[in-house]
Enzyme design. Structure first.
Site, PDB file in Angstrom:
ATOM      1  CG  ASP A  74      -0.358  -0.455   2.483  1.00  0.00           C
ATOM      2  OD1 ASP A  74       0.876  -0.363   2.623  1.00  0.00           O
ATOM      3  OD2 ASP A  74      -1.102  -0.900   3.375  1.00  0.00           O
ATOM      4  CG  ASN A 143      -8.956  -1.436  11.579  1.00  0.00           C
ATOM      5  OD1 ASN A 143      -7.980  -2.128  11.267  1.00  0.00           O
ATOM      6  ND2 ASN A 143      -9.357  -0.416  10.855  1.00  0.00           N
ATOM      7  CG  HIS A 145      -5.969  -2.342   8.576  1.00  0.00           C
ATOM      8  ND1 HIS A 145      -5.968  -0.974   8.618  1.00  0.00           N
ATOM      9  CD2 HIS A 145      -4.716  -2.713   8.982  1.00  0.00           C
ATOM     10  CE1 HIS A 145      -4.781  -0.549   9.008  1.00  0.00           C
ATOM     11  NE2 HIS A 145      -4.006  -1.580   9.233  1.00  0.00           N
ATOM     12  CD  GLU A 150      -8.646   0.857   7.174  1.00  0.00           C
ATOM     13  OE1 GLU A 150      -8.471  -0.139   7.894  1.00  0.00           O
ATOM     14  OE2 GLU A 150      -8.110   1.946   7.419  1.00  0.00           O
TER      15      GLU A 150
HETATM   16  P1  PGA Z   1       1.897  -1.431  12.523  1.00  0.00           P
HETATM   17  O1  PGA Z   1       0.720  -1.485  11.463  1.00  0.00           O
HETATM   18  O2  PGA Z   1       2.882  -2.456  12.076  1.00  0.00           O
HETATM   19  O3  PGA Z   1       2.445  -0.032  12.404  1.00  0.00           O
HETATM   20  O4  PGA Z   1       1.294  -1.738  13.840  1.00  0.00           O
HETATM   21  C1  PGA Z   1       0.231  -2.726  11.072  1.00  0.00           C
HETATM   22  C2  PGA Z   1      -0.920  -2.519  10.143  1.00  0.00           C
HETATM   23  O5  PGA Z   1      -1.640  -1.520  10.306  1.00  0.00           O
HETATM   24  O6  PGA Z   1      -1.134  -3.361   9.265  1.00  0.00           O
END
Ligand code: PGA
Length: 252
Positions: A74, A143, A145, A150
């Site tokens: 992404d 959450n 994702h 999302e």
């Molecule tokens: P993080 O993000 O590694 O910064 O916790 C993980 C994600 O949102 O997929």
């Protein structure tokens, strides 16, 4: 500890350093087995340790990235790749500039694309042209994702533009001085791209991920928790520290 649960292998390790070592070992093994493999890569805090360990392995001649191709999950939109908050910048600074990968073989969604739909379509075509992703690295959001897919995403989606969830914007704000600068849009590979990967590793560290991890493994398969779709993939390795595994260990 190593567990088997349905189709997944789950490592529950002592701490963040241990999960970074394990993830780097698996990724390096993939590259050694198939030097021209296609890797799907993730950004965020979680894989940073893995990238550091991989750089070390490269420096010690334990792995050679010269034939590898990568597709990142992404990128924010819109964003200039020179912006230090962009994932293009992150990948260059934290990994690509420190190993022997060919820059032309590293693909990241274009945060400056004028025709976003066309760019997304081309991104999917490129992934297919390279024969699909052999090994996909994932984190998981609080959450649930994966990538920036999302809650309430369509499982069948390919690469697409997404509106970030409030919880994600809140989580991302730790990287920005000012909350109003936190991007609200992003381009993300879709769940379809992720599910078509031949092998997936998912890393999570910290107690704030424990609930999402528990729902991913034991909850319903639902677009409300995008990572739950991984229950249907037949080659997923989940690498957790004790804190992230807190709610699942009693049930394994
Ligand atoms: P993080 O993000 O590694 O910064 O916790 C993980 C994600 O949102 O997929």
């Amino acid at each position: 500890m190593k567990y088997k649960y349905k189709g997944s292998i789950i490592y529950v390790l002592e701490n963040y350093d241990e999960i970074s070592i394990k993830a780097a070992q698996l990724l390096a093994a993939q590259v050694n087995l198939k030097p021209n493999c296609v890797l799907g890569l993730a950004t965020g805090s979680t894989p940073e340790g893995m990238y550091k360990k991989l750089i070390r392995k490269y420096e010690q001649n334990e792995v050679d990235f010269s034939e590898v191709t990568t597709f990142n999950l992404d990128e924010y939109y819109p964003i200039d790749p020179k912006n230090t908050q962009s994932y293009a910048y992150y990948m260059k600074e934290k990994f690509f500039s420190k190993i022997n990968i060919q820059q032309s073989q590293t693909f990241i969604p274009d945060g400056q694309a004028e025709d976003v739909d066309k760019m997304c379509e081309n991104y999917d075509l490129m992934i297919n042209k390279y024969g699909g992703i052999d090994f996909q690295v994932l984190g998981i959001g609080n959450n649930g994702h994966i990538g920036f897919n999302e809650p309430n995403i369509r499982f069948e989606s390919g690469t697409h533009l997404v509106e970030l969830d409030n919880e994600t914007i809140e989580a991302n704000s730790r990287f920005f001085d000012n909350k109003k600068d936190v991007p609200i849009l992003a381009i993300s590979m879709g769940v379809r791209n992720i599910m078509h990967s031949k092998k997936i590793i998912l890393l999570a560290s910290g107690e704030h991920k424990a609930e999402a991890v528990e729902k991913m493994l034991f909850g319903d398969i639902t677009p409300n928790l995008p990572a739950s779709i991984l229950q249907l993939h037949n080659d997923v390795t989940i690498i957790l520290d004790n804190a992230a595994a807190k709610l699942i260990v009693p049930r394994l």
